[in-house]
Design an enzyme around this catalytic site. Structure first.
Site, PDB file in Angstrom:
ATOM      1  N   HIS A   1      45.524  33.016   1.804  1.00 33.76           N
ATOM      2  CA  HIS A   1      45.523  34.399   2.262  1.00 33.76           C
ATOM      3  C   HIS A   1      46.543  35.251   1.507  1.00 33.76           C
ATOM      4  O   HIS A   1      46.504  36.496   1.580  1.00 33.76           O
ATOM      5  CB  HIS A   1      45.803  34.446   3.770  1.00 33.76           C
ATOM      6  CG  HIS A   1      45.167  35.598   4.476  1.00 33.76           C
ATOM      7  ND1 HIS A   1      44.636  36.680   3.814  1.00 33.76           N
ATOM      8  CD2 HIS A   1      44.983  35.846   5.802  1.00 33.76           C
ATOM      9  CE1 HIS A   1      44.150  37.549   4.688  1.00 33.76           C
ATOM     10  NE2 HIS A   1      44.342  37.061   5.901  1.00 33.76           N
TER      11      HIS A   1
ATOM     12  N   ASP B   1      42.003  38.321   0.464  1.00 34.09           N
ATOM     13  CA  ASP B   1      41.910  38.996   1.752  1.00 34.09           C
ATOM     14  C   ASP B   1      40.738  38.432   2.546  1.00 34.09           C
ATOM     15  O   ASP B   1      39.795  37.866   1.983  1.00 34.09           O
ATOM     16  CB  ASP B   1      41.724  40.502   1.559  1.00 34.09           C
ATOM     17  CG  ASP B   1      42.947  41.149   0.918  1.00 34.09           C
ATOM     18  OD1 ASP B   1      44.065  40.633   1.121  1.00 34.09           O
ATOM     19  OD2 ASP B   1      42.778  42.169   0.211  1.00 34.09           O
TER      20      ASP B   1
END
Length: 410
Positions: free
Chosen positions: A381, A385
């Site tokens: 992450h 995204d």
């Protein structure tokens, strides 16, 4: 006159290995280029070859010892020696640790027949399944017993007729044998896998997104063309090539999933090298199918098949597993319904495939039965995204459900 046997060059940036198994014992005859020992590195097993014909001399390191490149580990003496069992062993170096002698009453239980020539993984399997290795025909190199051989023998044993009611399968004993524990040192490969997976959890912000895929179209295409495909290309048409090609589409549209973080920079790639997780006797390995964006379905299937065979034979090389920009792990072959795969550092994403189950789904307002598969995309992450991850997985889903997209790259 004796000839020294030293640890060969193991590969780029690899300086040490572990003696996994001695394949020849002191006093046994050896031929030039015949494997005499198996070394375990962080990634692969490498055979040490005899430099010439002769007799196995001293073993200057024991199984489980760590050795460095160029270290002296054995000698080859002149002569013809013995073909194997019953050979008079040459004296070993005193530095090699001596195995403890089990009590006579427990010797048969603690060391199954032939255990001295089994690899640690096979020895564990023999103890776990309670199989006498003397009854197993090895399919590995030079007739060595593999873990798959032990599992097959265990399945065959369990398939034999059950005992009659008058003969209990497990007779009660007033004083049964004491329960045992066994401590086995982790192989170098298993240690490396453990460190890399823990490092991935510690250093990456891992998250997983899921979707499900209707496999109807791919199954129909495979059934329709598999015979002519195999006849033309000499390789079976599987599902992995479809998912590899679908992943290429996703990675081209979402380049962050094909990149990785290095320091304070993001390294993007204009090519797609897919690491394919395959099961090997000593653990999971991830050889790389390079330039999947340029390969045909047949070339991808052939590469995966070749790697699978090399993994089973223990002949994968460092070069086979070097690099990789994305990983596909197929837990479905083992029956997995759903999982959260861990990324393969320094990569930033991994696609997890699972088993195909017939499930009720709604199509055009009606409930129908379709072959469905859950797919998962685990990602870092820090770089990818949530919107990008979901988009990439959705592209893979749509390409599998409508394989025409793979042809027109949509």
């Amino acid at each position: 006159m004796s000839t020294e046997v030293k640890v060969p060059t193991l590969g780029e940036s690899v300086a040490e290995a572990t003696i996994g198994q001695w394949l020849k014992q002191p006093g046994e005859a050896v031929s030039a280029d015949e494997p005499i020992a198996s070394l375990e590195t962080d990634k692969v097993a490498i055979d040490v070859m005899a430099p010439h014909d002769g007799v196995m001399g001293q073993q200057l390191a024991a199984e489980g010892d760590t050795v460095t490149v160029g270290a002296l580990i054995a000698t080859i003496e002149e002569g013809t020696g013995s073909s194997g069992k019953g050979a008079a062993p040459a004296p070993k170096n005193e530095a090699a640790p001596k195995a403890e002698t089990p009590p006579p009453a427990a010797a048969a239980e603690e060391a199954p027949s032939g255990a001295s020539v089994l690899s640690p993984a096979v020895r564990r399997a023999v103890l776990e399944y309670g199989i006498d290795p003397a009854t197993i025909k090895g399919t590995g190199k030079d007739g060595r017993i593999t873990k798959d051989d032990v599992v097959a023998a265990a399945k065959a044993k369990s398939a034999s007729p059950a005992p009659t009611a008058s003969t209990p399968a497990r007779p009660e004993r007033a004083e049964g044998p004491a329960r045992r524990e066994e401590r086995v040192k982790m192989t170098r490969l298993r240690q490396t896998i453990a460190k890399r997976l823990k490092s991935a959890q510690d250093n990456a912000a891992l998250l997983t997104t899921f979707n499900d895929v209707d496999m109807t179209a791919v199954i129909e295409a495979r059934n329709k063309y598999k015979d002519v495909f195999e006849k033309k290309h000499g390789i079976r048409l599987g599902f992995m090539s479809f998912f590899a090609k679908a992943s290429v589409l996703a990675l081209k549209d979402v380049p962050a999933a094909n990149a990785y973080i290095e320091g304070d920079e993001i390294v993007y790639h204009d090519y797609v090298d897919i690491s394919v997780a395959v099961s090997a006797p000593n653990g999971l390995v991830v050889p790389v199918v390079r330039d999947c964006d340029k390969l045909s379905f047949a070339q991808i299937e052939q590469s995966i098949a070749d790697y699978g065979k090399k993994a089973k034979d223990g002949t994968l090389t460092m070069e086979d597993m070097k690099g990789g920009t994305f990983t596909i792990s197929n837990g479905g072959v083992f029956g997995s319904l759903m999982s959260t795969p861990i990324i393969n550092p320094p990569q930033s994403a991994v696609l997890g495939l699972h088993r195909i189950d017939e499930r009720p789904v709604v199509r055009n307002g009606e409930i129908v039965i379709r072959p469905m598969m859950y797919i998962a995309l685990s990602y870092d992450h820090r770089l990818i995204d949530g919107r990008e991850a979901v988009t990439a997985l959705k592209i893979i889903k749509e390409a599998i459900e409508d394989p025409t997209r793979l042809l027109i790259e949509l």
